[in-house]
Write a protein that holds these residues in place. Structure first.
Motif, mmCIF file in Angstrom:
data_model
loop_
_atom_site.group_PDB
_atom_site.id
_atom_site.type_symbol
_atom_site.label_atom_id
_atom_site.label_comp_id
_atom_site.label_asym_id
_atom_site.label_seq_id
_atom_site.Cartn_x
_atom_site.Cartn_y
_atom_site.Cartn_z
ATOM 1 N N MET A 132 7.034 48.896 8.348
ATOM 2 C CA MET A 132 6.159 49.869 8.996
ATOM 3 C C MET A 132 6.118 51.126 8.122
ATOM 4 S SD MET A 132 6.337 51.634 12.756
ATOM 5 C CE MET A 132 6.021 50.155 13.668
ATOM 6 N N SER A 133 4.949 51.430 7.580
ATOM 7 C CA SER A 133 4.832 52.576 6.692
ATOM 8 C C SER A 133 4.540 53.867 7.448
ATOM 9 C CB SER A 133 3.748 52.334 5.642
ATOM 10 O OG SER A 133 2.510 52.124 6.291
ATOM 11 N N ASN A 134 3.985 53.780 8.634
ATOM 12 C CA ASN A 134 3.662 54.969 9.419
ATOM 13 C C ASN A 134 4.174 54.811 10.842
ATOM 14 O OD1 ASN A 134 2.132 56.337 7.392
ATOM 15 N ND2 ASN A 134 0.487 54.891 7.768
ATOM 16 N N THR A 135 4.598 55.916 11.389
ATOM 17 C CA THR A 135 4.998 55.939 12.787
ATOM 18 C C THR A 135 4.119 56.944 13.496
ATOM 19 O OG1 THR A 135 7.281 55.410 12.223
ATOM 20 C CG2 THR A 135 6.897 56.369 14.385
ATOM 21 N N TYR A 136 3.565 56.567 14.614
ATOM 22 C CA TYR A 136 2.684 57.443 15.361
ATOM 23 C C TYR A 136 3.312 57.763 16.711
ATOM 24 C CZ TYR A 136 -0.637 55.910 11.868
ATOM 25 O OH TYR A 136 -1.256 55.634 10.687
ATOM 26 N N SER A 137 3.227 59.005 17.086
ATOM 27 C CA SER A 137 3.716 59.392 18.406
ATOM 28 C C SER A 137 2.893 60.560 18.914
ATOM 29 C CB SER A 137 5.197 59.769 18.357
ATOM 30 O OG SER A 137 5.396 60.852 17.472
ATOM 31 N N LYS A 138 2.947 60.767 20.223
ATOM 32 C CA LYS A 138 2.194 61.832 20.864
ATOM 33 C C LYS A 138 2.999 62.307 22.060
ATOM 34 C CE LYS A 138 -2.231 61.310 20.628
ATOM 35 N NZ LYS A 138 -3.623 60.933 20.812
ATOM 36 N N ILE A 139 2.969 63.584 22.319
ATOM 37 C CA ILE A 139 3.671 64.165 23.453
ATOM 38 C C ILE A 139 2.629 64.621 24.455
ATOM 39 C CG2 ILE A 139 5.205 66.015 24.206
ATOM 40 C CD1 ILE A 139 6.308 66.001 21.283
ATOM 41 N N TYR A 140 2.802 64.237 25.710
ATOM 42 C CA TYR A 140 1.885 64.636 26.767
ATOM 43 C C TYR A 140 2.548 65.690 27.645
ATOM 44 C CZ TYR A 140 -0.832 60.588 25.414
ATOM 45 O OH TYR A 140 -1.570 59.678 24.701
ATOM 46 N N ILE A 141 1.787 66.731 27.971
ATOM 47 C CA ILE A 141 2.295 67.811 28.808
ATOM 48 C C ILE A 141 1.323 68.032 29.956
ATOM 49 C CG2 ILE A 141 2.826 70.276 28.899
ATOM 50 C CD1 ILE A 141 3.696 70.091 25.989
ATOM 51 N N GLN A 142 1.876 68.216 31.151
ATOM 52 C CA GLN A 142 1.080 68.564 32.321
ATOM 53 C C GLN A 142 1.671 69.858 32.862
ATOM 54 O OE1 GLN A 142 1.886 68.613 35.912
ATOM 55 N NE2 GLN A 142 -0.216 69.114 36.381
ATOM 56 N N THR A 143 0.806 70.844 33.086
ATOM 57 C CA THR A 143 1.269 72.139 33.576
ATOM 58 C C THR A 143 0.285 72.701 34.593
ATOM 59 O OG1 THR A 143 2.119 74.290 32.868
ATOM 60 C CG2 THR A 143 0.168 73.467 31.731
ATOM 61 N N VAL A 144 0.743 73.672 35.345
ATOM 62 C CA VAL A 144 -0.098 74.340 36.335
ATOM 63 C C VAL A 144 0.002 75.840 36.101
ATOM 64 C CG1 VAL A 144 -0.489 74.770 38.797
ATOM 65 C CG2 VAL A 144 0.263 72.511 38.029
ATOM 66 N N PHE A 145 -1.161 76.490 36.019
ATOM 67 C CA PHE A 145 -1.227 77.944 35.920
ATOM 68 C C PHE A 145 -1.695 78.470 37.270
ATOM 69 C CE2 PHE A 145 -1.948 76.525 31.568
ATOM 70 C CZ PHE A 145 -1.076 77.331 30.861
ATOM 71 N N ALA A 146 -0.907 79.351 37.880
ATOM 72 C CA ALA A 146 -1.290 79.918 39.172
ATOM 73 C C ALA A 146 -1.790 81.344 38.985
ATOM 74 C CB ALA A 146 -0.107 79.904 40.133
ATOM 75 N N VAL A 147 -2.734 81.735 39.799
ATOM 76 C CA VAL A 147 -3.244 83.100 39.821
ATOM 77 C C VAL A 147 -2.155 83.998 40.423
ATOM 78 C CG1 VAL A 147 -5.023 84.592 40.799
ATOM 79 C CG2 VAL A 147 -5.616 82.297 40.010
ATOM 80 N N LYS A 148 -2.029 85.215 39.908
ATOM 81 C CA LYS A 148 -1.026 86.151 40.406
ATOM 82 C C LYS A 148 -1.135 86.286 41.925
ATOM 83 C CE LYS A 148 0.929 90.666 39.390
ATOM 84 N NZ LYS A 148 0.822 91.860 38.539
ATOM 85 N N TYR A 149 -0.013 86.191 42.587
ATOM 86 C CA TYR A 149 0.093 86.239 44.046
ATOM 87 C C TYR A 149 -0.666 85.101 44.735
ATOM 88 C CZ TYR A 149 1.635 90.936 42.828
ATOM 89 O OH TYR A 149 2.274 92.006 42.242
ATOM 90 N N ARG A 150 -1.065 84.096 43.966
ATOM 91 C CA ARG A 150 -1.829 82.955 44.473
ATOM 92 C C ARG A 150 -3.125 83.384 45.167
ATOM 93 N NH1 ARG A 150 0.657 77.804 43.200
ATOM 94 N NH2 ARG A 150 -0.943 76.998 44.572
#
Length: 73
Positions: free
Chosen positions: A4-22
């Motif tokens: 195997m000459s190449n290795t492929y990988s990927k990182i997945y991120i899930q996040t939530v941004f909340a509005v100040k004081y919701r």
């Protein structure tokens, strides 16, 4: 024999941004523009937005990053 000459990988991120004081201030009139803006920031860093959504008081964000990406504060 094959090596195997190449290795492929990927990182997945899930996040939530909340509005100040919701506070419910993300209005339909600019929600799509906000999501596009966030996607543009991710793309400008060379990463890949997967899905952006949410409601009036928060945004859900799923994206992938390359394993060698370094976050800067």
């Amino acid at each position: 024999q094959t090596t195997m000459s190449n290795t492929y990988s990927k990182i997945y991120i899930q996040t939530v941004f909340a509005v100040k004081y919701r506070n419910a201030i993300i209005d339909k009139s600019f929600k799509e523009e906000l999501h596009s803006y966030i996607a543009g920031i991710i793309k400008s860093e060379g990463q890949m937005p997967i899905k952006i959504g949410g409601v009036k008081d928060h945004v859900h964000l799923a994206f992938s990053i390359k394993p060698k990406y370094q976050f800067q504060a």
